[in-house]
Design a protein around this motif. Structure first.
Motif, PDB file in Angstrom:
ATOM      1  N   LYS A 189      51.066  38.814  30.449  1.00  0.00           N
ATOM      2  CA  LYS A 189      51.819  39.246  29.032  1.00  0.00           C
ATOM      3  C   LYS A 189      51.922  37.880  28.237  1.00  0.00           C
ATOM      4  O   LYS A 189      51.769  37.965  27.003  1.00  0.00           O
ATOM      5  CB  LYS A 189      53.017  39.761  29.071  1.00  0.00           C
ATOM      6  N   LYS A 210      50.358  37.245  24.393  1.00  0.00           N
ATOM      7  CA  LYS A 210      51.407  37.042  23.344  1.00  0.00           C
ATOM      8  C   LYS A 210      50.964  35.434  22.511  1.00  0.00           C
ATOM      9  O   LYS A 210      51.103  35.523  21.521  1.00  0.00           O
ATOM     10  CB  LYS A 210      52.863  36.715  23.935  1.00  0.00           C
ATOM     11  N   PHE A 228      54.305  44.777  23.317  1.00  0.00           N
ATOM     12  CA  PHE A 228      55.367  44.065  22.474  1.00  0.00           C
ATOM     13  C   PHE A 228      56.212  45.093  21.672  1.00  0.00           C
ATOM     14  O   PHE A 228      56.302  44.833  20.710  1.00  0.00           O
ATOM     15  CB  PHE A 228      55.073  42.757  21.979  1.00  0.00           C
TER      16      PHE A 228
END
Length: 444
Positions: free
Chosen positions: A56, A60, A373
């Protein structure tokens, strides 16, 4: 247990202590469509050549930081915008339509009346889905920097649409935490072969398998659409359809357990949420009391025309999005032994929704970014989606199905009926591929 994905071949591979097992291996996908022209997800976790999934944090890192900046003013602008659209739609209907039923039901006036109110219901429901998405943003904390501010506005907008805000906020957060998890997922959790009435020999014996045989392929797909878009949402809130297999304590539910969104003591929720669940339920009761009083004051038909009709379209839209954004015959579902958060999030599908993207804040066309997200405000999701696509697509990890949503809906209704079991990597299968019984009776 491994379930063959579409367009896969099976190779014999040595496993364990010298044993050999059949492991599905998907051939490299040269295009984004199958032999029959349908879109196919480029990622197959069973392929030995499948890419390593990024974390993740790595995903990001490719997204501009400003995409995560939340603004009170920007978010409230969209509340005002959508409310203005709703007011304009109501004003046009008020000026052009009457709630009185024409005396001659076979007249042109009756046809105009019928088409007019249905047009109003469709577009008002479409507009109110914008409010629903904004309340959904509030639940995720993406509406503003203040969760108190978010909860106030989310509560107002969701309760006005008969959504128990805090209850759904909790279960939807679980849906994000356990996306495409066959055991601990929430909403649109796949039925197993056995639950659909098909045994391990692919013989029909009960339930939906028998109903499908009696109805036929097309009518059963129409029933699927009806069940999802018309009655699916209230059934889900009542705990009668599409819920998970585990209670909030992680224990398997007993036969007959109902995990609804209304009882503070429902196995859906931890004890610490009792007050919030109570507030949500009281809000829904208050809304229904208001609807009842309006029916007494103005009549049931006017209330149905002005409110219930648009509400049903609103509920159809929200179920449609969650149904299509995670389901396709080529997108994997994961048992607890295979599931990871990144696998689940990357099983999300972006789809084009045309003009409805404007009204629904692009919730369906930027859904991959949203699942990765959820704290990101929707008005930055376009930029984030472009960055995510540029990063994931070369690895074959970005799902975008260009099929028009109504055709995709029909395909999912015809093909996504069950999975073999809840372990391993599973793919949706269709009752259309299950042999019919001989003379309408179970094969012995």
């Amino acid at each position: 247990k491994l379930s063959n994905p579409p367009n896969s071949t099976t190779n014999s591979t040595t496993m364990g202590k010298g044993g050999r097992a059949s492991v599905p291996v998907t051939e490299p996908i040269q295009s984004s469509s199958s032999k029959d022209g349908h879109w196919v997800s480029p990622y197959n976790p069973l392929d030995p050549k499948a890419p390593k999934l990024p974390s993740k944090g790595e995903i990001k890192a490719v997204i501009p930081k400003e995409c995560f900046e939340r603004s009170y003013v920007h978010s409230m602008y969209f509340v005002a915008r959508d409310t203005a659209w709703a007011a304009g739609c109501a004003y046009i209907a008020y000026q052009t339509l009457s709630t009185d039923v024409p005396s001659n039901l076979l007249s042109m006036d009756a046809l105009t009346w019928f088409l007019g109110w249905n047009t109003y219901a469709f577009w008002m429901g479409c507009i109110l889905t914008g409010h629903w998405v904004l309340a959904h943003e509030c639940g995720h904390g993406a509406f503003s920097p203040s969760q108190t501010f978010n909860d106030i506005w989310g509560f107002i907008m969701h309760q006005a649409l008969l959504v128990p805000y805090f209850a759904w906020q909790y279960t939807h957060a679980k849906h994000h935490r356990r996306t495409n998890n066959t055991v601990d997922g929430e909403s649109h959790v796949p039925n197993t072969r056995d639950e659909m009435g098909v045994d391990e020999k692919l013989e029909r014996h009960s339930g939906y398998a028998v109903i499908h045989e009696a109805m036929g392929d097309g009518p059963f797909a129409m029933f699927q659409v009806f069940a999802h878009l018309v009655i699916g949402w209230p059934l889900y809130l009542m705990g009668l359809a599409s819920t998970g297999r585990l209670g909030q304590d992680g224990k398997k539910l007993d036969d007959g357990d109902i995990i609804d969104h209304y009882r503070p003591w429902s196995k859906m929720f931890p004890a610490k949420l009792k007050l919030k669940i109570t507030l949500s339920t009281l809000g829904v009761i208050a809304a229904w009391v208001g609807i009842y009083k309006a029916c007494v004051e103005y009549g049931t038909l006017p209330v149905t025309l002005w409110y219930i009709g648009p509400l049903m379209w609103n509920q159809a839209w929200l179920v449609l999005y969650t149904w299509l954004q995670h389901n396709d015959p080529s997108v994997p579902q994961y048992g607890a032994d295979q599931w990871t958060w990144v696998k689940g999030a990357l099983s999300t599908i972006d789809r084009p929704y045309g003009i409805f993207d404007f009204f629904h804040h692009k919730i369906g066309s930027t859904h991959v970014a949203h699942h990765l997200f959820h704290e990101m405000p929707f008005y930055k999701a376009d930029v984030a989606t472009a960055a995510i696509k540029a990063y994931l697509e070369p690895m074959g990890l970005y799902n975008y199905d260009p099929t028009p949503w109504y055709l995709a809906m029909w395909r999912v209704a015809k093909t996504c009926h069950y999975i073999d079991g809840v372990e391993g990597v599973q793919y949706y299968k269709s009752l259309e591929d299950v042999p019919l019984r001989k003379n309408g009776k179970k094969i012995d």
